[in-house]
Design an enzyme around this catalytic site. Structure first.
Site, PDB file in Angstrom:
ATOM      1  N   ASP A  47       0.554  -1.297  -0.068  1.00 19.68           N
ATOM      2  CA  ASP A  47       0.035  -0.197   0.042  1.00 19.68           C
ATOM      3  C   ASP A  47       0.823   1.076   0.009  1.00 19.68           C
ATOM      4  OD1 ASP A  47      -2.511   1.242  -0.046  1.00 19.68           O
ATOM      5  OD2 ASP A  47      -3.001   0.807   1.837  1.00 19.68           O
ATOM      6  N   ASP A  48       0.352   2.442  -0.340  1.00 21.15           N
ATOM      7  CA  ASP A  48       1.067   3.612  -0.206  1.00 21.15           C
ATOM      8  C   ASP A  48       1.439   4.305   0.989  1.00 21.15           C
ATOM      9  OD1 ASP A  48      -1.591   4.290   0.091  1.00 21.15           O
ATOM     10  OD2 ASP A  48      -1.469   5.987  -1.401  1.00 21.15           O
ATOM     11  N   ASP A  63      -2.136   4.611   7.603  1.00 15.78           N
ATOM     12  CA  ASP A  63      -2.400   5.861   8.612  1.00 15.78           C
ATOM     13  C   ASP A  63      -3.032   5.399   9.818  1.00 15.78           C
ATOM     14  OD1 ASP A  63      -3.716   8.312   9.501  1.00 15.78           O
ATOM     15  OD2 ASP A  63      -4.540   8.934   7.685  1.00 15.78           O
TER      16      ASP A  63
END
Length: 166
Positions: free
Chosen positions: A99-100, A103
């Protein structure tokens, strides 16, 4: 839309460099023998393509989880597409999850539960999500908002110290 106080804009060049740096780190893990990549869409698509190229991985699967419905705040998580059953065998051992960003860790937690033995890697990590990933490149504070290149156009950026006379 006004920028948050801690904005972290990332250019295409920077993202490509960071994704390649993640590839270097991953090349030494699992003896470089990865069965497949499972990328979390949509943010994981770009780093997955770069990592697949760099590590010679030909099988790329997606898991589609919607969490940011208005691009600014995380809403209720929805799994829109699950992982193909063949990759879920052995709890995902030998599979890279890409994933980028992690969070809050909510999306990562859902996908990690699907494949607890997979290796989870993100380009960027925030403190709340960091415990759920195995490998990442850059950590930013929880209150930093990362602007990815696919979400931006060229616009004027207000200086950090805009009240500073100069």
């Amino acid at each position: 839309m006004s920028l948050p106080e801690k904005a972290f804009p990332v250019s295409w060049d920077q993202f490509h460099r960071d994704a390649r740096a993640l590839s270097w780190r991953l090349s030494g893990a699992n003896k470089g023998q990865w069965k497949a990549i499972v990328c979390i869409t949509r943010g994981g698509l770009v780093p997955a393509a770069i990592i697949a190229r760099e590590l010679g991985i030909r099988v790329i699967e997606t898991v589609c989880v919607a969490s940011y419905h208005d691009y600014t705040s995380q809403g209720q998580l929805q799994v829109l597409k699950e992982i193909t059953p063949a990759l879920l065998a052995d709890d995902g051992a030998g599979v890279l999850i890409i994933d980028d960003l992690t969070d809050t860790g909510k999306t990562a937690g859902i996908v990690r539960a699907m494949m607890p033995k997979a290796h989870f890697a993100t380009v960027y990590a925030k403190p709340k999500g960091r415990p759920l990933v195995d490998t990442f490149v850059t950590e930013v504070s929880q209150d930093t908002w990362i602007y990815f290149p696919w979400d931006m156009g060229f616009t004027y950026q207000k200086p950090i110290a805009d009240d500073h006379a100069g």
